[in-house]
Motif scaffolding. Structure first.
Motif, PDB file in Angstrom:
ATOM      1  N   ARG A 174       0.838  -1.207   0.000  1.00  0.00           N
ATOM      2  CA  ARG A 174       0.000   0.000   0.000  1.00  0.00           C
ATOM      3  C   ARG A 174       0.868   1.250   0.000  1.00  0.00           C
ATOM      4  O   ARG A 174       0.525   2.241  -0.621  1.00  0.00           O
ATOM      5  N   LEU A 175       1.996   1.214   0.699  1.00  0.00           N
ATOM      6  CA  LEU A 175       2.893   2.374   0.690  1.00  0.00           C
ATOM      7  C   LEU A 175       3.413   2.637  -0.716  1.00  0.00           C
ATOM      8  O   LEU A 175       3.525   3.781  -1.140  1.00  0.00           O
ATOM      9  N   ASP A 176       3.734   1.578  -1.442  1.00  0.00           N
ATOM     10  CA  ASP A 176       4.188   1.747  -2.818  1.00  0.00           C
ATOM     11  C   ASP A 176       3.075   2.320  -3.693  1.00  0.00           C
ATOM     12  O   ASP A 176       3.328   3.155  -4.552  1.00  0.00           O
ATOM     13  N   GLU A 177       1.835   1.865  -3.473  1.00  0.00           N
ATOM     14  CA  GLU A 177       0.715   2.402  -4.234  1.00  0.00           C
ATOM     15  C   GLU A 177       0.546   3.896  -3.950  1.00  0.00           C
ATOM     16  O   GLU A 177       0.288   4.684  -4.848  1.00  0.00           O
ATOM     17  N   TRP A 178       0.710   4.290  -2.667  1.00  0.00           N
ATOM     18  CA  TRP A 178       0.603   5.705  -2.332  1.00  0.00           C
ATOM     19  C   TRP A 178       1.721   6.504  -2.985  1.00  0.00           C
ATOM     20  O   TRP A 178       1.507   7.621  -3.430  1.00  0.00           O
ATOM     21  N   ALA A 179       2.921   5.944  -3.022  1.00  0.00           N
ATOM     22  CA  ALA A 179       4.046   6.656  -3.635  1.00  0.00           C
ATOM     23  C   ALA A 179       3.794   6.865  -5.119  1.00  0.00           C
ATOM     24  O   ALA A 179       4.066   7.946  -5.657  1.00  0.00           O
ATOM     25  N   VAL A 180       3.250   5.855  -5.783  1.00  0.00           N
ATOM     26  CA  VAL A 180       2.941   5.994  -7.206  1.00  0.00           C
ATOM     27  C   VAL A 180       1.840   7.028  -7.410  1.00  0.00           C
ATOM     28  O   VAL A 180       1.921   7.886  -8.300  1.00  0.00           O
ATOM     29  N   LYS A 181       0.809   6.983  -6.563  1.00  0.00           N
ATOM     30  CA  LYS A 181      -0.293   7.939  -6.675  1.00  0.00           C
ATOM     31  C   LYS A 181       0.213   9.372  -6.462  1.00  0.00           C
ATOM     32  O   LYS A 181      -0.134  10.277  -7.209  1.00  0.00           O
ATOM     33  N   ASP A 182       1.048   9.554  -5.427  1.00  0.00           N
ATOM     34  CA  ASP A 182       1.602  10.887  -5.175  1.00  0.00           C
ATOM     35  C   ASP A 182       2.490  11.354  -6.312  1.00  0.00           C
ATOM     36  O   ASP A 182       2.488  12.533  -6.679  1.00  0.00           O
ATOM     37  N   ALA A 183       3.257  10.447  -6.893  1.00  0.00           N
ATOM     38  CA  ALA A 183       4.128  10.823  -8.008  1.00  0.00           C
ATOM     39  C   ALA A 183       3.303  11.240  -9.212  1.00  0.00           C
ATOM     40  O   ALA A 183       3.664  12.190  -9.918  1.00  0.00           O
ATOM     41  N   LEU A 184       2.191  10.541  -9.446  1.00  0.00           N
ATOM     42  CA  LEU A 184       1.334  10.911 -10.569  1.00  0.00           C
ATOM     43  C   LEU A 184       0.667  12.263 -10.345  1.00  0.00           C
ATOM     44  O   LEU A 184       0.398  13.001 -11.291  1.00  0.00           O
ATOM     45  N   GLU A 185       0.378  12.583  -9.078  1.00  0.00           N
ATOM     46  CA  GLU A 185      -0.237  13.870  -8.762  1.00  0.00           C
ATOM     47  C   GLU A 185       0.802  14.976  -8.634  1.00  0.00           C
ATOM     48  O   GLU A 185       0.448  16.126  -8.413  1.00  0.00           O
ATOM     49  N   GLY A 186       2.076  14.643  -8.722  1.00  0.00           N
ATOM     50  CA  GLY A 186       3.128  15.644  -8.654  1.00  0.00           C
ATOM     51  C   GLY A 186       3.554  16.015  -7.248  1.00  0.00           C
ATOM     52  O   GLY A 186       4.236  17.016  -7.044  1.00  0.00           O
ATOM     53  N   LYS A 187       3.170  15.218  -6.251  1.00  0.00           N
ATOM     54  CA  LYS A 187       3.548  15.517  -4.879  1.00  0.00           C
ATOM     55  C   LYS A 187       4.953  14.988  -4.596  1.00  0.00           C
ATOM     56  O   LYS A 187       5.369  13.978  -5.141  1.00  0.00           O
ATOM     57  N   THR A 188       5.655  15.663  -3.722  1.00  0.00           N
ATOM     58  CA  THR A 188       6.969  15.201  -3.288  1.00  0.00           C
ATOM     59  C   THR A 188       6.830  14.451  -1.976  1.00  0.00           C
ATOM     60  O   THR A 188       5.749  14.384  -1.392  1.00  0.00           O
ATOM     61  N   GLU A 189       7.938  13.934  -1.478  1.00  0.00           N
ATOM     62  CA  GLU A 189       7.945  13.169  -0.213  1.00  0.00           C
ATOM     63  C   GLU A 189       7.450  14.031   0.938  1.00  0.00           C
ATOM     64  O   GLU A 189       6.732  13.567   1.810  1.00  0.00           O
TER      65      GLU A 189
END
Length: 121
Positions: free
Chosen positions: A101-116
């Motif tokens: 799930r953490l990886d899914e969130w990282a992909v979702k955030d990357a697609l939305e342009g969010k940083t860490e």
């Protein structure tokens, strides 16, 4: 008949710089240990030119070693599969099932342009 191993069975690294020389010798030693059970190929050569009894003993010893390694590999594979497919006993201790799930969130955030730093937990 030859009593010592041929030159191509030995690691002769004259002219090679010291750093790579040690690395190559270490790799040769490890590969010899894994495949023949000897760090040097001289004992293997002696078995190769010996009588049939010594050859059969060496072959049987290698077959037993390969059998043991195969059994260990099977046990490790089955225990890893069981560990990966069962839920953890206590999620508060280690929730290894939530890593996906953490990886899914990282992909979702990357697609939305969010940083860490902008990630909302």
């Amino acid at each position: 008949m030859r009593t010592s191993a041929p030159a191509h069975w030995k690691v002769d690294l004259t002219g090679v710089p010291v750093g790579p020389c040690h690395v190559i010798q270490f790799i040769f030693m490890v590969l010899g240990l894994i495949s023949f059970g000897h760090a040097d190929l001289e004992p293997v050569w002696k078995v190769a030119i010996a009588d049939d009894k010594d050859w059969i003993e060496q072959k049987d010893r290698l077959a037993e070693r390969i059998n043991a390694i195969t059994v260990i590999a099977r046990l490790m594979l089955s225990s890893t599969a069981a560990f990966a497919t069962t839920p953890p006993p206590s999620r508060s201790l280690l929730d290894y099932t939530g890593w996906a799930r953490l990886d899914e969130w990282a992909v979702k955030d990357a697609l939305e342009g969010k940083t860490e730093n902008e990630r909302v937990w």
